[in-house]
Design a protein around this motif. Structure first.
Motif, PDB file in Angstrom:
ATOM      1  N   VAL A   1     -18.229   8.002  -7.405  1.00 41.81           N
ATOM      2  CA  VAL A   1     -18.057   8.580  -6.066  1.00 41.81           C
ATOM      3  C   VAL A   1     -16.772   9.371  -5.909  1.00 41.81           C
ATOM      4  CG1 VAL A   1     -19.442   6.739  -5.042  1.00 41.81           C
ATOM      5  CG2 VAL A   1     -16.937   6.526  -5.047  1.00 41.81           C
ATOM      6  N   ALA A   2     -15.863   9.315  -6.889  1.00 39.55           N
ATOM      7  CA  ALA A   2     -14.575   9.999  -6.719  1.00 39.55           C
ATOM      8  C   ALA A   2     -14.042  10.505  -8.044  1.00 39.55           C
ATOM      9  CB  ALA A   2     -13.555   9.072  -6.073  1.00 39.55           C
ATOM     10  N   ALA A   3     -13.214  11.524  -7.939  1.00 40.01           N
ATOM     11  CA  ALA A   3     -12.597  12.102  -9.129  1.00 40.01           C
ATOM     12  C   ALA A   3     -11.390  11.306  -9.595  1.00 40.01           C
ATOM     13  CB  ALA A   3     -12.183  13.546  -8.842  1.00 40.01           C
ATOM     14  N   GLY A   4     -10.733  10.615  -8.670  1.00 38.52           N
ATOM     15  CA  GLY A   4      -9.506   9.915  -9.018  1.00 38.52           C
ATOM     16  C   GLY A   4      -9.486   8.481  -8.523  1.00 38.52           C
ATOM     17  N   LEU A   5      -8.617   7.682  -9.113  1.00 31.02           N
ATOM     18  CA  LEU A   5      -8.486   6.269  -8.771  1.00 31.02           C
ATOM     19  C   LEU A   5      -7.016   5.889  -8.741  1.00 31.02           C
ATOM     20  CD1 LEU A   5      -9.669   3.303  -8.508  1.00 31.02           C
ATOM     21  CD2 LEU A   5      -9.554   3.217 -11.014  1.00 31.02           C
ATOM     22  N   ALA A   6      -6.624   5.118  -7.730  1.00 33.72           N
ATOM     23  CA  ALA A   6      -5.293   4.505  -7.689  1.00 33.72           C
ATOM     24  C   ALA A   6      -5.491   3.052  -7.291  1.00 33.72           C
ATOM     25  CB  ALA A   6      -4.388   5.215  -6.693  1.00 33.72           C
ATOM     26  N   ALA A   7      -5.114   2.139  -8.164  1.00 31.44           N
ATOM     27  CA  ALA A   7      -5.365   0.716  -7.945  1.00 31.44           C
ATOM     28  C   ALA A   7      -4.089  -0.077  -8.179  1.00 31.44           C
ATOM     29  CB  ALA A   7      -6.476   0.211  -8.875  1.00 31.44           C
TER      30      ALA A   7
ATOM     31  N   VAL B   1       7.983  -8.167  -4.753  1.00 37.16           N
ATOM     32  CA  VAL B   1       6.751  -8.235  -5.529  1.00 37.16           C
ATOM     33  C   VAL B   1       6.835  -7.311  -6.736  1.00 37.16           C
ATOM     34  CG1 VAL B   1       4.269  -7.721  -5.507  1.00 37.16           C
ATOM     35  CG2 VAL B   1       5.329  -8.843  -3.537  1.00 37.16           C
ATOM     36  N   SER B   2       6.395  -7.816  -7.881  1.00 37.31           N
ATOM     37  CA  SER B   2       6.229  -7.001  -9.073  1.00 37.31           C
ATOM     38  C   SER B   2       4.766  -6.572  -9.134  1.00 37.31           C
ATOM     39  CB  SER B   2       6.605  -7.799 -10.329  1.00 37.31           C
ATOM     40  OG  SER B   2       6.502  -7.017 -11.494  1.00 37.31           O
ATOM     41  N   MET B   3       4.513  -5.280  -8.990  1.00 34.46           N
ATOM     42  CA  MET B   3       3.156  -4.757  -8.814  1.00 34.46           C
ATOM     43  C   MET B   3       2.765  -3.831  -9.947  1.00 34.46           C
ATOM     44  SD  MET B   3       1.627  -2.846  -5.418  1.00 34.46           S
ATOM     45  CE  MET B   3       2.419  -1.244  -5.672  1.00 34.46           C
ATOM     46  N   LEU B   4       1.577  -4.045 -10.478  1.00 37.66           N
ATOM     47  CA  LEU B   4       1.023  -3.183 -11.513  1.00 37.66           C
ATOM     48  C   LEU B   4       0.216  -2.065 -10.850  1.00 37.66           C
ATOM     49  CD1 LEU B   4       0.561  -2.731 -14.589  1.00 37.66           C
ATOM     50  CD2 LEU B   4      -1.464  -4.203 -14.375  1.00 37.66           C
ATOM     51  N   VAL B   5       0.498  -0.837 -11.207  1.00 40.59           N
ATOM     52  CA  VAL B   5      -0.169   0.328 -10.620  1.00 40.59           C
ATOM     53  C   VAL B   5      -0.981   1.024 -11.695  1.00 40.59           C
ATOM     54  CG1 VAL B   5       0.143   2.572  -9.529  1.00 40.59           C
ATOM     55  CG2 VAL B   5       1.590   0.646  -8.859  1.00 40.59           C
ATOM     56  N   LEU B   6      -2.261   1.236 -11.386  1.00 41.25           N
ATOM     57  CA  LEU B   6      -3.172   1.952 -12.270  1.00 41.25           C
ATOM     58  C   LEU B   6      -3.574   3.268 -11.608  1.00 41.25           C
ATOM     59  CD1 LEU B   6      -5.482   2.314 -14.458  1.00 41.25           C
ATOM     60  CD2 LEU B   6      -6.892   0.907 -12.947  1.00 41.25           C
ATOM     61  N   THR B   7      -3.431   4.377 -12.306  1.00 40.34           N
ATOM     62  CA  THR B   7      -3.945   5.656 -11.825  1.00 40.34           C
ATOM     63  C   THR B   7      -4.819   6.260 -12.915  1.00 40.34           C
ATOM     64  OG1 THR B   7      -1.945   6.816 -12.571  1.00 40.34           O
ATOM     65  CG2 THR B   7      -2.026   6.120 -10.272  1.00 40.34           C
ATOM     66  N   ALA B   8      -5.878   6.933 -12.473  1.00 42.58           N
ATOM     67  CA  ALA B   8      -6.805   7.536 -13.448  1.00 42.58           C
ATOM     68  C   ALA B   8      -7.550   8.686 -12.791  1.00 42.58           C
ATOM     69  CB  ALA B   8      -7.789   6.477 -13.951  1.00 42.58           C
ATOM     70  N   ARG B   9      -8.030   9.578 -13.619  1.00 41.68           N
ATOM     71  CA  ARG B   9      -8.866  10.683 -13.137  1.00 41.68           C
ATOM     72  C   ARG B   9      -9.734  11.189 -14.277  1.00 41.68           C
ATOM     73  NH1 ARG B   9      -6.365  15.454 -14.818  1.00 41.68           N
ATOM     74  NH2 ARG B   9      -4.165  15.224 -15.401  1.00 41.68           N
TER      75      ARG B   9
ATOM     76  N   ALA C   1       0.830  -1.205   0.000  1.00 39.01           N
ATOM     77  CA  ALA C   1       0.000   0.000   0.000  1.00 39.01           C
ATOM     78  C   ALA C   1       0.860   1.249   0.000  1.00 39.01           C
ATOM     79  CB  ALA C   1      -0.933  -0.006   1.211  1.00 39.01           C
ATOM     80  N   ASP C   2       1.920   1.252   0.794  1.00 38.80           N
ATOM     81  CA  ASP C   2       2.850   2.389   0.786  1.00 38.80           C
ATOM     82  C   ASP C   2       3.428   2.598  -0.613  1.00 38.80           C
ATOM     83  OD1 ASP C   2       2.501   2.862   3.505  1.00 38.80           O
ATOM     84  OD2 ASP C   2       4.236   1.663   4.092  1.00 38.80           O
ATOM     85  N   ALA C   3       3.777   1.482  -1.263  1.00 39.32           N
ATOM     86  CA  ALA C   3       4.357   1.571  -2.603  1.00 39.32           C
ATOM     87  C   ALA C   3       3.324   2.059  -3.616  1.00 39.32           C
ATOM     88  CB  ALA C   3       4.905   0.208  -3.021  1.00 39.32           C
ATOM     89  N   LEU C   4       2.061   1.670  -3.442  1.00 40.51           N
ATOM     90  CA  LEU C   4       1.004   2.150  -4.335  1.00 40.51           C
ATOM     91  C   LEU C   4       0.873   3.664  -4.249  1.00 40.51           C
ATOM     92  CD1 LEU C   4      -1.506   1.963  -6.153  1.00 40.51           C
ATOM     93  CD2 LEU C   4      -2.836   1.367  -4.115  1.00 40.51           C
ATOM     94  N   LEU C   5       0.825   4.194  -3.029  1.00 40.77           N
ATOM     95  CA  LEU C   5       0.690   5.637  -2.871  1.00 40.77           C
ATOM     96  C   LEU C   5       1.905   6.379  -3.432  1.00 40.77           C
ATOM     97  CD1 LEU C   5      -0.898   5.966   0.670  1.00 40.77           C
ATOM     98  CD2 LEU C   5      -2.007   6.174  -1.542  1.00 40.77           C
ATOM     99  N   ALA C   6       3.082   5.812  -3.211  1.00 42.00           N
ATOM    100  CA  ALA C   6       4.294   6.449  -3.731  1.00 42.00           C
ATOM    101  C   ALA C   6       4.295   6.463  -5.260  1.00 42.00           C
ATOM    102  CB  ALA C   6       5.531   5.728  -3.208  1.00 42.00           C
ATOM    103  N   ALA C   7       3.865   5.345  -5.856  1.00 38.18           N
ATOM    104  CA  ALA C   7       3.854   5.255  -7.314  1.00 38.18           C
ATOM    105  C   ALA C   7       2.751   6.114  -7.924  1.00 38.18           C
ATOM    106  CB  ALA C   7       3.676   3.797  -7.741  1.00 38.18           C
ATOM    107  N   ALA C   8       1.636   6.233  -7.191  1.00 39.37           N
ATOM    108  CA  ALA C   8       0.518   7.018  -7.710  1.00 39.37           C
ATOM    109  C   ALA C   8       0.851   8.501  -7.739  1.00 39.37           C
ATOM    110  CB  ALA C   8      -0.730   6.775  -6.860  1.00 39.37           C
ATOM    111  N   GLY C   9       1.717   8.941  -6.814  1.00 38.85           N
ATOM    112  CA  GLY C   9       2.082  10.347  -6.769  1.00 38.85           C
ATOM    113  C   GLY C   9       0.906  11.201  -6.327  1.00 38.85           C
ATOM    114  N   GLY C  10       1.039  12.493  -6.455  1.00 39.57           N
ATOM    115  CA  GLY C  10      -0.042  13.396  -6.073  1.00 39.57           C
ATOM    116  C   GLY C  10      -0.016  13.696  -4.580  1.00 39.57           C
ATOM    117  N   GLU C  11      -0.632  14.770  -4.219  1.00 36.61           N
ATOM    118  CA  GLU C  11      -0.663  15.230  -2.843  1.00 36.61           C
ATOM    119  C   GLU C  11      -1.939  14.756  -2.177  1.00 36.61           C
ATOM    120  OE1 GLU C  11       0.206  16.279   0.514  1.00 36.61           O
ATOM    121  OE2 GLU C  11       1.668  17.046  -0.938  1.00 36.61           O
ATOM    122  N   LEU C  12      -1.813  14.046  -1.046  1.00 44.20           N
ATOM    123  CA  LEU C  12      -2.982  13.545  -0.336  1.00 44.20           C
ATOM    124  C   LEU C  12      -3.442  14.477   0.784  1.00 44.20           C
ATOM    125  CD1 LEU C  12      -2.564   9.680   0.063  1.00 44.20           C
ATOM    126  CD2 LEU C  12      -4.225  10.922  -1.309  1.00 44.20           C
TER     127      LEU C  12
END
Length: 257
Positions: free
Chosen positions: A126-132, A249-257, A29-40
């Motif tokens: 329900v949301a403007a953005g997605l990080a999966a 782990v090799s992880m696929l990260v999807l971001t969208a808005r 989860a930490d790696a997902l947020l780091a890869a997704a970027g953006g300010e939370l």
């Protein structure tokens, strides 16, 4: 894939999940947020398919204003802890108004949905953005096969919902083209996919065995064994994974808005 079968498995797995897979998915989860970027900072976040809330806690640590954790498995939600708002919910029919959140986090969630496209549409509503996130296609680790062999010798057989997941939805969740197509169809734009490598800090035989034995498709079987038999299984699993670490782990990260 049966939604009730998945929910019941995660309900039964709650304790072992927290002990084994939980720390692994927290690092992911930490790696997902780091890869997704953006300010939370100051953002409203929905942790979809939250389980015990590891992605939600990562969002809070990154400065999110509020985090709601949505899942259908109540025993998992009860382990979310302070600061998170757990809500029992169906990912295909979320009980939130349009635009309620700034970001949906779907950490290893989409592939477990009976109708992933419906889940993506609800996330967009329900949301403007997605990080999966999901496991990248072809990723594996030798501890998986080693523990599976031990489990088989103890009488374990994969439950039907897991067989369906491995055959149908997991390949979809690891396919960048399919994810891009269905995320775009759900109404998101600026869809981006990339693969990251994550060292999750698990390398000892005890840690690797707990990771596999706590997974939702295995933990109900483990918990069904008498205590002595369960101890034998854990000892055999630890012996089988000796020398297979560390877990990367090799992880696929999807971001969208």
């Amino acid at each position: 894939m049966s939604a009730s079968g998945v929910r019941e498995a995660y309900e039964a797995a709650a304790r072992l999940w927290a002990e084994g897979p939980g720390p692994v998915y927290a690092r992911l989860a930490d790696a997902l947020l780091a890869a997704a970027g953006g300010e939370l900072a100051g953002r409203r976040v929905l942790d979809l398919g939250a389980g015990t809330g590891v992605a939600g806690r990562a969002a809070l640590a990154a400065g999110a204003r509020s985090v709601v954790c949505a899942d259908s498995a109540l025993p998992m939600l009860r382990r979310c802890g302070a600061g998170l708002r757990p809500v029992a919910a169906d990912a295909a029919a979320l009980p939130f108004r349009d635009g309620r959140f700034d970001l949906v986090l779907a950490a290893f969630c989409l592939g477990h949905l009976p109708d992933p496209a419906a889940g993506l549409r609800e996330a967009r509503r329900v949301a403007a953005g997605l990080a999966a996130s999901s496991f990248a296609a072809g990723w594996n680790h030798p501890a998986k096969a080693a523990v599976d062999e031990v489990l088989g010798s103890f009488g374990y057989r994969p439950p039907p919902w897991y067989v369906t997941f491995k055959r149908d939805t997991e390949p979809w969740a690891s396919d960048p083209a399919a994810l891009r197509r269905d995320t775009t169809a759900a109404g998101f734009t600026h869809v981006r996919l990339r693969t990251v490598t994550v060292e999750v800090g698990r390398s000892s035989p005890a840690e690797l065995a707990s990771w596999r034995l706590g997974m939702a498709h295995v933990a109900p079987f483990v918990c069904s064994l008498p205590a002595a038999r369960r101890a034998d299984l854990r000892h055999a699993a630890q012996a089988a994974v000796t020398g297979t670490g560390p877990l990367v782990v090799s992880m696929l990260v999807l971001t969208a808005r």
